[in-house]
Design a protein around this motif. Sequence first.
Motif, PDB file in Angstrom:
ATOM      1  N   ARG A 182       0.846  -1.200   0.000  1.00  0.00           N
ATOM      2  CA  ARG A 182       0.000   0.000   0.000  1.00  0.00           C
ATOM      3  C   ARG A 182       0.876   1.242   0.000  1.00  0.00           C
ATOM      4  O   ARG A 182       1.874   1.329   0.714  1.00  0.00           O
ATOM      5  N   LEU A 183       0.486   2.187  -0.829  1.00  0.00           N
ATOM      6  CA  LEU A 183       1.100   3.513  -0.848  1.00  0.00           C
ATOM      7  C   LEU A 183      -0.010   4.491  -0.500  1.00  0.00           C
ATOM      8  O   LEU A 183      -0.856   4.812  -1.344  1.00  0.00           O
ATOM      9  N   GLY A 184      -0.031   4.922   0.755  1.00  0.00           N
ATOM     10  CA  GLY A 184      -1.133   5.766   1.201  1.00  0.00           C
ATOM     11  C   GLY A 184      -2.455   5.051   1.029  1.00  0.00           C
ATOM     12  O   GLY A 184      -2.617   3.899   1.473  1.00  0.00           O
ATOM     13  N   PRO A 185      -3.404   5.675   0.338  1.00  0.00           N
ATOM     14  CA  PRO A 185      -4.730   5.065   0.184  1.00  0.00           C
ATOM     15  C   PRO A 185      -4.819   4.038  -0.937  1.00  0.00           C
ATOM     16  O   PRO A 185      -5.892   3.465  -1.151  1.00  0.00           O
ATOM     17  N   LYS A 186      -3.738   3.787  -1.645  1.00  0.00           N
ATOM     18  CA  LYS A 186      -3.794   2.933  -2.833  1.00  0.00           C
ATOM     19  C   LYS A 186      -3.070   1.598  -2.624  1.00  0.00           C
ATOM     20  O   LYS A 186      -2.017   1.540  -1.975  1.00  0.00           O
ATOM     21  N   SER A 187      -3.643   0.551  -3.203  1.00  0.00           N
ATOM     22  CA  SER A 187      -3.033  -0.772  -3.186  1.00  0.00           C
ATOM     23  C   SER A 187      -2.298  -1.008  -4.495  1.00  0.00           C
ATOM     24  O   SER A 187      -2.858  -0.786  -5.582  1.00  0.00           O
ATOM     25  N   GLU A 220      -8.092  10.639  -2.300  1.00  0.00           N
ATOM     26  CA  GLU A 220      -8.404  10.209  -3.666  1.00  0.00           C
ATOM     27  C   GLU A 220      -7.172   9.722  -4.403  1.00  0.00           C
ATOM     28  O   GLU A 220      -7.278   9.040  -5.428  1.00  0.00           O
ATOM     29  N   ALA A 221      -5.989  10.093  -3.909  1.00  0.00           N
ATOM     30  CA  ALA A 221      -4.754   9.699  -4.575  1.00  0.00           C
ATOM     31  C   ALA A 221      -3.644   9.588  -3.542  1.00  0.00           C
ATOM     32  O   ALA A 221      -3.666  10.251  -2.500  1.00  0.00           O
ATOM     33  N   ALA A 222      -2.649   8.749  -3.839  1.00  0.00           N
ATOM     34  CA  ALA A 222      -1.410   8.752  -3.065  1.00  0.00           C
ATOM     35  C   ALA A 222      -0.626  10.007  -3.442  1.00  0.00           C
ATOM     36  O   ALA A 222      -0.630  10.418  -4.608  1.00  0.00           O
ATOM     37  N   VAL A 223       0.017  10.620  -2.477  1.00  0.00           N
ATOM     38  CA  VAL A 223       0.803  11.826  -2.724  1.00  0.00           C
ATOM     39  C   VAL A 223       2.190  11.635  -2.135  1.00  0.00           C
ATOM     40  O   VAL A 223       2.325  11.287  -0.952  1.00  0.00           O
ATOM     41  N   TRP A 224       3.200  11.822  -2.964  1.00  0.00           N
ATOM     42  CA  TRP A 224       4.569  11.781  -2.470  1.00  0.00           C
ATOM     43  C   TRP A 224       5.377  12.890  -3.116  1.00  0.00           C
ATOM     44  O   TRP A 224       4.930  13.545  -4.063  1.00  0.00           O
ATOM     45  N   GLU A 230       7.608  15.081   7.143  1.00  0.00           N
ATOM     46  CA  GLU A 230       6.999  14.001   7.920  1.00  0.00           C
ATOM     47  C   GLU A 230       6.139  14.559   9.048  1.00  0.00           C
ATOM     48  O   GLU A 230       5.029  14.065   9.303  1.00  0.00           O
ATOM     49  N   SER A 231       6.635  15.596   9.720  1.00  0.00           N
ATOM     50  CA  SER A 231       5.865  16.184  10.821  1.00  0.00           C
ATOM     51  C   SER A 231       4.582  16.836  10.322  1.00  0.00           C
ATOM     52  O   SER A 231       3.575  16.876  11.038  1.00  0.00           O
ATOM     53  N   ASP A 232       4.600  17.337   9.085  1.00  0.00           N
ATOM     54  CA  ASP A 232       3.393  17.946   8.520  1.00  0.00           C
ATOM     55  C   ASP A 232       2.302  16.904   8.280  1.00  0.00           C
ATOM     56  O   ASP A 232       1.102  17.213   8.352  1.00  0.00           O
ATOM     57  N   GLY A 233       2.700  15.694   7.934  1.00  0.00           N
ATOM     58  CA  GLY A 233       1.755  14.600   7.781  1.00  0.00           C
ATOM     59  C   GLY A 233       0.940  14.601   6.504  1.00  0.00           C
ATOM     60  O   GLY A 233      -0.103  13.942   6.434  1.00  0.00           O
ATOM     61  N   HIS A 234       1.406  15.294   5.471  1.00  0.00           N
ATOM     62  CA  HIS A 234       0.628  15.386   4.238  1.00  0.00           C
ATOM     63  C   HIS A 234       1.072  14.390   3.157  1.00  0.00           C
ATOM     64  O   HIS A 234       0.370  14.226   2.157  1.00  0.00           O
ATOM     65  N   LEU A 235       2.226  13.759   3.333  1.00  0.00           N
ATOM     66  CA  LEU A 235       2.782  12.881   2.304  1.00  0.00           C
ATOM     67  C   LEU A 235       2.654  11.418   2.685  1.00  0.00           C
ATOM     68  O   LEU A 235       2.739  11.056   3.862  1.00  0.00           O
ATOM     69  N   ASP A 236       2.492  10.585   1.666  1.00  0.00           N
ATOM     70  CA  ASP A 236       2.476   9.143   1.859  1.00  0.00           C
ATOM     71  C   ASP A 236       3.859   8.530   1.700  1.00  0.00           C
ATOM     72  O   ASP A 236       4.081   7.397   2.133  1.00  0.00           O
TER      73      ASP A 236
END
Length: 410
Positions: free
Chosen positions: A11-16, A212-216, A252-258
């Motif tokens: 899994r990458l964030g919300p996506k398999s 809705e999408a993985a974000v990196w 990482e501390s912001d918590g917005h990225l997968d």
Amino acid sequence: MTSPDPFSPARLGPKSLRNRLIKCATFEGATPDALVTDELIEFHREVAAGGVAMSTVAYCAVAPEGRTDRHQIWMRDEAMPGLRKLTDAIHSEGALAAAQLGHAGAVANSVSNRKKALGPSRIPAPMGMSVTRKLTTDDIAEMVTTFRRAARIAVDSGFDGLEVHCGHNYLISSFLSPLLNRRRDGYGGSLVNRARFAREIIEGVREEVGDEAAVWAKLNMFDGVGKPGPGRGGRLSGFNIDEACEVAQLFESDGHLDALEPTAGSSLLNPMYLFHGQPPRKEFADAFHGSMRLGLKAMAPVFLKHYPYHDAYLLPLARQLREAVSMPLILLGGITDRASMDTALADGFDFVAMGRALLREPDLPRRIADDPTVTSRCVHCNLCMPTIYSRTRCPIREGEVPDPTASAVG
């Protein structure tokens, strides 16, 4: 603890994803009208059929002035029908589709785009033989909105993943660089200030797309300017690994990225630090015309340096980033066989990204999955680099140049 199999689902964030292999962003040179073509669709369909879990489309500029030339896609309503056909083709082969969202900044060609190149300060923009226009704070706020709008277009066009380009001294990366960012406001000076632009854009993208999408983010570890080692940054050097680790911790501390995808080098100052291997100096210069060709021929030994190739060549720097954060990391740079994949995953990386090896052999992942002893036929000649200005391809695979390994096959 046993490291994961590179061909196991993840899994990458919300996506398999069906495995841990990602086709990294390599500009395809297949959009002459800044819109998706059948050739671009086939390029990514073939890669998806070859076994990767996700194929990343590059370069999806967020604005018309953010392209390295006018023949690149920029994210707008007119592009959506073609982008939907593209993502449908990738999905039809069982893979996910990702869009690399970025703004070229000083790497943009202002002559081709007919728009001024942008930067954190007034810095050289060599592709247009000009200097950049310094972004105002109002421009910065508008750029965050522009990235959000591009992210929405991408997701509505069927993309499953969004890569925010914070590398290679493109616009976001140039804000991070102490060499290129000479601002004296809240977006310059200290590292926290220089990272503010990137953090606001990433926050805006995540707020826009949610789950809705993985974000990196693709994040430079070292610009290839000055020294990469501890405590050797500063005003006369580019962004280095120490600063990259601190920025990764802020992200990482912001918590917005997968996830983060560590990268290196500068399209503006030192592109070969990303690629390693033979520098295609003559071929690169021949891809241009007039004064640009003459200038590149004269400066080629300085601009296109030689860094010896070895598998997983970015791993030593990336290990330092791995120690700095716990969030998922995607390792790129010389991933060519099962051994390099296993090494990356054993070292704590969650995914691996492949580029040049897939230009030579789009089906390489599937073949490695069937036979772990298979190795890439890519010879790291980097003759694919200059082809981004016509149609990105492996000239050896296309039979345009002799295969240096052919005599060894029999």
